[in-house]
Design an enzyme around this catalytic site. Structure first.
Site, PDB file in Angstrom:
ATOM      1  N   ASP A  13       1.065  -0.991   0.027  1.00  0.00           N
ATOM      2  CA  ASP A  13      -0.163   0.045   0.037  1.00  0.00           C
ATOM      3  C   ASP A  13       0.989   1.488   0.236  1.00  0.00           C
ATOM      4  O   ASP A  13       1.920   1.094   0.154  1.00  0.00           O
ATOM      5  CB  ASP A  13      -0.670  -0.289   1.512  1.00  0.00           C
ATOM      6  N   THR A  51       0.328   5.045   0.895  1.00  0.00           N
ATOM      7  CA  THR A  51       0.788   5.522   1.797  1.00  0.00           C
ATOM      8  C   THR A  51       0.698   5.347   3.248  1.00  0.00           C
ATOM      9  O   THR A  51       0.280   4.288   4.261  1.00  0.00           O
ATOM     10  CB  THR A  51      -0.829   7.090   1.986  1.00  0.00           C
ATOM     11  N   LYS A  53      -8.925  -4.269  -5.026  1.00  0.00           N
ATOM     12  CA  LYS A  53      -7.185  -4.811  -4.785  1.00  0.00           C
ATOM     13  C   LYS A  53      -7.078  -6.137  -3.755  1.00  0.00           C
ATOM     14  O   LYS A  53      -7.044  -6.994  -4.321  1.00  0.00           O
ATOM     15  CB  LYS A  53      -7.489  -4.059  -2.706  1.00  0.00           C
ATOM     16  N   ASP A 111      -8.438  -2.525   3.918  1.00  0.00           N
ATOM     17  CA  ASP A 111      -7.077  -3.330   3.105  1.00  0.00           C
ATOM     18  C   ASP A 111      -7.741  -5.234   3.605  1.00  0.00           C
ATOM     19  O   ASP A 111      -7.140  -6.144   3.438  1.00  0.00           O
ATOM     20  CB  ASP A 111      -5.932  -3.278   3.472  1.00  0.00           C
TER      21      ASP A 111
END
Length: 677
Positions: free
Chosen positions: A372, A374, A548, A571
């Site tokens: 990921d 950020t 995702k 996530d």
């Protein structure tokens, strides 16, 4: 907190049940209890050692070897009496362990030792009372002596393997300075509850998780998070119980009781991981159980062979006892649990929290690492770089003011950046009502009677809203748009820096032949910039949380063993789908993640450390299993007497020495495990 209910290796007394590979169990209900058991073995060892000299001097075999003649009326009975004390007092842990294993219908190492010393004792006693033959009381004595020594050394090794976890537990101070209206009063840490206020003085440990109410200081959190540099903490910042205060003093509003603290969760997590069994552990368990059966069958076969081919009953008994002792599956049973105890405690000390043992051991198989963006590859601290109004009636300050109303409900780094800007501009934040999240695309609420949305470029694309004329964003900027009553009102651009450690982490992954993939909801330009700067293999941009999961499936369908890092909230489905899910930067909320592994910091170097440590841990397990297996393959035939005609024969005591040495080798090898950072 029960920290010693850890997978251990020795099956001594039946106290609180700890399982390990060879099927015996043992209880260690705390460090104090463990220390008592070590002391008990030490005492039994010294008592048996003191009795060894007279037992050996009274033994016929020893007298023949030393050309001595020590005999007096009743000397055989004195020898029997001394050997009986050794058998009952010295052999007690093994005899009770044998009984426990029989009750549990789970024969293991205690069964083998208990059976061997009992056979030796009964046969030798029979020779005193009329059976023709030579006793081997001295061999019984030295066998028990060496077994006690071996267990004593081994228990100290196990204690060493778990000392990192004990250090974590000891981080929690016993007392806290509770701030009362009229005075500061010292109370026990475990009596603290939410909203209590405590004072932390210079050099002290923080007694509870909480938020700084007053004052500031630098805190050392290295034992909790693996972060070596002291971290500055000011009013409003979170502090973790167990971290060490620097020179300042401050007051903390306690967030929750001690049992719910971050440190308590870490200890429970490590404890659970150490008790859980992976495929490697189950393989060792199966091998150890088979070895127990093989030892008993081989011992009895050796006895029958030697006795039926004309050897004395004493010699045949000696071969059986030696085979059974030398084949105790101690080293095999300890091979995995000792490495487990060491690795889980050591990784917790470095901010790598293992929730799933199999996931951790499988980290050596990773071929694709999905990041990921950020807060993992980037610092995750967004700063507002541009505010643009698209309506003449609206000033820039009004754009940021309305946006801040919505963002005060969020903990996302973008929200933190917007709120920081509002604070810097000293703009009061208005109240928001009917707050609602738009999955993966932004948020909406009612502010001062207007319907306000703060959304990503993806929302505009999906809802066919045209981006404004002349809209440009720097390649490294992340942009959010403000919509007021269905009209595009303006946008805010925020910048996020790439972490200095990210490039090094990606380089190390390349060296390990692991592909790195960037998976982000951000726009393609930002994703491409980050990916190219770091030299990553590929990137996938503008992906919603539910997409995702599909992207992870795609990578898996190409034959990759995929690990993913994410914040564990948006996530969660993708982390669950990945072969290994790694939650990063989840702070004290470590228990709520779907990931098998949690990294306390969001540092990408920690992910690399985790993979390298997983490989090192697996190597140690394989080394230990290989050593324990090879030792038994070589030692068993020697104990059975295959080289007897060549003049090579092992006594039970020599067998016990070899078994102890093999166990200590395994323990030392496990203790050499280290995390590379």
């Amino acid at each position: 907190m029960d920290i010693d209910k850890m997978t251990s290796g020795h099956g001594t007394m039946d106290h609180t049940k700890m399982q390990h590979g060879s099927g015996h169990s043992m209880d260690m209900s705390g460090p104090g209890h463990h220390a008592m058991m070590i002391a008990d073995f030490k005492k039994r060892f010294y008592v048996v050692l003191a009795l060894t000299v007279p037992v050996m001097l009274l033994s016929m075999q020893i007298q023949q070897w030393l050309h001595l003649a020590i005999s007096f009326a009743g000397s055989p009975y004195l020898l029997f009496a001394l050997a009986s004390v050794v058998f009952v007092y010295g052999g007690w842990p093994f005899l009770t362990g044998w009984l426990s294993e029989m009750k549990a219908k789970n024969p293991g190492m205690m069964t083998l030792i208990g059976f061997a010393v009992t056979v030796a004792y009964l046969y030798s006693s029979a020779t005193v009372f009329g059976l023709k033959g030579m006793d081997f009381f001295w061999e019984l004595d030295t066998l028990i002596l060496i077994m006690l020594l071996g267990h004593w050394i081994e228990m100290k090794s196990v204690a060493g393997a778990s000392k990192e976890l004990e250090l974590l537990v000891q981080l929690m101070p016993d007392e806290a300075h509770m701030v009362m209206p009229d005075m500061v009063h010292d109370v026990k840490t475990d009596t603290l509850k939410a909203n209590d206020i405590i004072l932390v003085k210079p050099g002290e440990k923080v007694a509870a998780d909480g938020i700084i109410l007053e004052g500031e200081s630098y805190l050392n959190e290295s034992m909790l998070t693996g972060e070596s540099k002291p971290v500055q903490k000011v009013k409003g910042d979170k502090v973790i119980a167990g971290s060490i205060n620097g020179n300042g003093s401050f007051k903390v509003t306690v967030s929750h009781a001690a049992k719910d603290s971050y440190l308590s969760q870490v200890v429970k997590l490590v404890d659970d991981a150490q008790k859980s069994k992976s495929k490697t552990q189950l393989l060792a368990d199966t091998a150890a159980k088979w070895l127990t059966v093989i030892a008993l069958l081989t011992g009895m076969t050796a006895f029958l062979y030697w006795y039926l081919t004309g050897q004395t009953l004493a010699f045949a008994m000696e071969r059986m006892v030696t085979v059974i002792v030398i084949c105790c599956p101690h080293a095999l049973g300890l091979a995995v649990p000792l490495v487990v105890a060491k690795s889980t405690a050591l990784s917790a000390k470095h901010g790598l929290l293992i929730k799933n043992r199999t996931a951790f051991e499988n980290s050596r198989k990773i071929t694709t690492m999905v990041f990921d963006k950020t807060g993992t590859l980037t610092i995750g601290k967004f700063e507002v770089s541009k505010i643009v109004s698209l309506q003449k009636a609206l000033k820039e300050n009004e754009i940021i003011r309305l946006a801040s109303a919505l963002e005060q409900q969020s903990e996302h780094p973008i929200a933190t950046g917007i709120l920081q800007k509002v604070k810097d501009l000293k703009i009061p934040v208005p109240k928001a009502e009917n707050f609602k999240a738009i999955s993966g695309q932004g948020i909406e609420a009612t502010v001062e009677g207007k319907k306000v949305l703060v959304v990503s470029p993806g929302y505009l694309k999906e809802n066919k809203i045209r981006t404004p004329d002349g809209f440009t964003a720097n390649v490294t900027e992340t942009v959010v748009f403000l919509i007021i009553d269905k009209e595009l009102a303006g946008y805010i651009a925020l910048s996020d820096e790439i972490r200095p450690e990210s490039a090094e982490a990606i380089t190390t992954l390349k060296q390990e032949n692991i592909k790195s993939v960037l998976l982000t909801g951000d726009n393609s330009k930002v994703a491409a910039s980050v990916s190219n700067t770091l030299g990553m293999d590929s990137f996938i941009a503008e992906v919603l949380p539910h997409q995702k999961l599909e992207k992870i499936k795609e990578l898996q369908s190409k034959g990759g063993f995929v690990a993913m890092t994410g914040d564990g909230v948006n996530d969660a489905p993708a982390l669950a789908q990945a072969d290994i899910g790694i939650a990063v930067g989840s702070g004290s909320d470590i228990a709520a993640e779907t990931a098998g592994i949690v990294l306390v910091n969001s540092n990408p170097k920690d992910i690399v450390s985790l993979i390298l440590f997983g490989k090192a841990t697996y190597r140690k397990m394989v080394q230990n299993l290989a050593w324990a297996t090879c030792y038994n393959v070589i030692a068993l035939p020697l104990a059975a007497g295959v080289l007897y005609n060549q003049g090579i024969v092992l006594s039970p005591a020599a067998g016990a020495v070899l078994m102890t040495v093999s166990t200590v080798v395994v323990a030392i090898n496990a203790s050499m495990l280290k995390v590379k950072t």
